[in-house]
Design a protein around this motif. Sequence first.
Motif, PDB file in Angstrom:
ATOM      1  N   ARG A 130       0.833  -1.198   0.000  1.00 60.00           N
ATOM      2  CA  ARG A 130       0.000   0.000   0.000  1.00 60.00           C
ATOM      3  C   ARG A 130       0.868   1.249   0.000  1.00 60.00           C
ATOM      4  O   ARG A 130       2.104   1.155   0.142  1.00 60.00           O
ATOM      5  CB  ARG A 130      -0.942  -0.006   1.199  1.00 60.00           C
ATOM      6  N   LEU A 131       0.223   2.378  -0.124  1.00 61.88           N
ATOM      7  CA  LEU A 131       0.957   3.646  -0.083  1.00 61.88           C
ATOM      8  C   LEU A 131       1.498   3.877   1.319  1.00 61.88           C
ATOM      9  O   LEU A 131       0.852   3.510   2.312  1.00 61.88           O
ATOM     10  CB  LEU A 131       0.045   4.810  -0.473  1.00 61.88           C
ATOM     11  N   PRO A 132       2.657   4.512   1.439  1.00 62.12           N
ATOM     12  CA  PRO A 132       3.199   4.786   2.775  1.00 62.12           C
ATOM     13  C   PRO A 132       2.412   5.851   3.530  1.00 62.12           C
ATOM     14  O   PRO A 132       2.454   5.888   4.768  1.00 62.12           O
ATOM     15  CB  PRO A 132       4.627   5.246   2.495  1.00 62.12           C
ATOM     16  N   VAL A 170       4.898  -0.152   3.798  1.00 61.37           N
ATOM     17  CA  VAL A 170       4.182  -0.461   2.557  1.00 61.37           C
ATOM     18  C   VAL A 170       3.914  -1.955   2.417  1.00 61.37           C
ATOM     19  O   VAL A 170       3.069  -2.369   1.631  1.00 61.37           O
ATOM     20  CB  VAL A 170       4.961   0.058   1.327  1.00 61.37           C
ATOM     21  N   GLY A 171       4.638  -2.790   3.150  1.00 65.38           N
ATOM     22  CA  GLY A 171       4.447  -4.236   3.102  1.00 65.38           C
ATOM     23  C   GLY A 171       5.022  -4.881   4.353  1.00 65.38           C
ATOM     24  O   GLY A 171       5.503  -4.197   5.266  1.00 65.38           O
ATOM     25  N   ALA A 172       4.969  -6.210   4.402  1.00 64.40           N
ATOM     26  CA  ALA A 172       5.468  -6.936   5.570  1.00 64.40           C
ATOM     27  C   ALA A 172       6.983  -7.031   5.527  1.00 64.40           C
ATOM     28  O   ALA A 172       7.584  -7.208   4.468  1.00 64.40           O
ATOM     29  CB  ALA A 172       4.860  -8.331   5.615  1.00 64.40           C
ATOM     30  N   PRO A 250      10.988   3.761  -7.011  1.00 62.24           N
ATOM     31  CA  PRO A 250       9.983   3.409  -6.001  1.00 62.24           C
ATOM     32  C   PRO A 250       8.569   3.328  -6.554  1.00 62.24           C
ATOM     33  O   PRO A 250       7.766   2.521  -6.076  1.00 62.24           O
ATOM     34  CB  PRO A 250      10.098   4.515  -4.956  1.00 62.24           C
ATOM     35  N   VAL A 251       8.262   4.141  -7.573  1.00 64.59           N
ATOM     36  CA  VAL A 251       6.926   4.091  -8.156  1.00 64.59           C
ATOM     37  C   VAL A 251       6.730   2.765  -8.884  1.00 64.59           C
ATOM     38  O   VAL A 251       5.699   2.093  -8.730  1.00 64.59           O
ATOM     39  CB  VAL A 251       6.696   5.281  -9.106  1.00 64.59           C
ATOM     40  N   ALA A 252       7.732   2.383  -9.693  1.00 66.63           N
ATOM     41  CA  ALA A 252       7.650   1.090 -10.387  1.00 66.63           C
ATOM     42  C   ALA A 252       7.599  -0.053  -9.374  1.00 66.63           C
ATOM     43  O   ALA A 252       6.894  -1.057  -9.577  1.00 66.63           O
ATOM     44  CB  ALA A 252       8.842   0.927 -11.314  1.00 66.63           C
ATOM     45  N   HIS A 257       3.819  -4.288  -7.092  1.00 65.62           N
ATOM     46  CA  HIS A 257       3.138  -4.971  -5.977  1.00 65.62           C
ATOM     47  C   HIS A 257       1.666  -4.592  -5.899  1.00 65.62           C
ATOM     48  O   HIS A 257       1.019  -4.790  -4.869  1.00 65.62           O
ATOM     49  CB  HIS A 257       3.841  -4.650  -4.659  1.00 65.62           C
ATOM     50  N   GLY A 258       1.149  -4.054  -6.976  1.00 66.01           N
ATOM     51  CA  GLY A 258      -0.288  -3.799  -7.045  1.00 66.01           C
ATOM     52  C   GLY A 258      -0.769  -2.502  -6.444  1.00 66.01           C
ATOM     53  O   GLY A 258      -1.971  -2.317  -6.257  1.00 66.01           O
ATOM     54  N   VAL A 259       0.146  -1.589  -6.128  1.00 66.43           N
ATOM     55  CA  VAL A 259      -0.250  -0.312  -5.536  1.00 66.43           C
ATOM     56  C   VAL A 259      -0.425   0.715  -6.647  1.00 66.43           C
ATOM     57  O   VAL A 259       0.453   0.882  -7.502  1.00 66.43           O
ATOM     58  CB  VAL A 259       0.798   0.184  -4.521  1.00 66.43           C
ATOM     59  N   GLY A 260      -1.574   1.386  -6.618  1.00 69.63           N
ATOM     60  CA  GLY A 260      -1.813   2.448  -7.586  1.00 69.63           C
ATOM     61  C   GLY A 260      -1.143   3.740  -7.147  1.00 69.63           C
ATOM     62  O   GLY A 260      -1.479   4.300  -6.107  1.00 69.63           O
ATOM     63  N   VAL A 261      -0.184   4.182  -7.940  1.00 70.86           N
ATOM     64  CA  VAL A 261       0.541   5.428  -7.611  1.00 70.86           C
ATOM     65  C   VAL A 261       0.376   6.392  -8.781  1.00 70.86           C
ATOM     66  O   VAL A 261       0.648   6.008  -9.923  1.00 70.86           O
ATOM     67  CB  VAL A 261       2.036   5.149  -7.367  1.00 70.86           C
TER      68      VAL A 261
END
Length: 261
Positions: A130-132, A170-172, A250-252, A257-261
């Motif tokens: 997810r987004l930070p 943003v992740g585990a 970081p955007v790529a 990982h499926g996060v819309g940025v």
Amino acid sequence: MAFTRATGKHRAPSRLTRRTASLAGAATLATTGVVGGLASPALAAEPLAATPEDTGLTQVISVETSLADEIADQAAAQREAAEEAAAKRRAAAKARAEAERRAEERARELREAEERAAREAERKRLNAYRLPVAGSHVTTGYQAGGALWSSGSHSGVDFRAPMGSSVVAVGAGTVVEAGWGGAYGNNVVIRMDDGTFTQYGHLSSVGVGVGQRVAPGQQIGLSGSTGNSTGPHLHFEARTTAEYGSDIDPVAYLRSHGVGV
């Protein structure tokens, strides 16, 4: 004066003696033919003993036989009814046992399905990114040039984050750095479960420690403007190692990982 019963030859014959004598006399007369001649035909033809019909014995025996048969039939019917009832009870017990077995099996299947669903949901949650900063957007892109960065270009991206905004993993992963990071100010570096690293800089406060496991979306600090910063925001990097200079887009990274940025 007491009376005594006569004895010996002066004693009167008893009723039994008289009866025996009478029968003996009758037999003697019958032998000589006197009785046969004197007796009337009706008396001679009269039977000496009564038949069962005359005494009613046949009717009594018939009634008793019918009653015995009826009792036997009732007993047989009762046994048959008892056996049928017992068979019904056994069938009902068997049906209940089968129903309980099926219910237990269904309940077990439901529990297993729920457990599988829960594990799958947890796996997805742990693998989710997810987004930070929730609902934020990029204000300065990756590798943007300028004198603000010692390397001459931006090694990460900046997310809009007013002072004190919640910053999350943003992740585990596992925290490998937490605290002061020079030009990054207060920062956190996390080794992600996929082997990559993420960095969160310019924080006003840090909420995790080195070695701590974090889940996706778990708060790790609050945004700020510590270190080499011109105002409140979040500096976010994705790296192949924990060291500066191993940065990747970081955007790529987030999009992969499926996060819309």
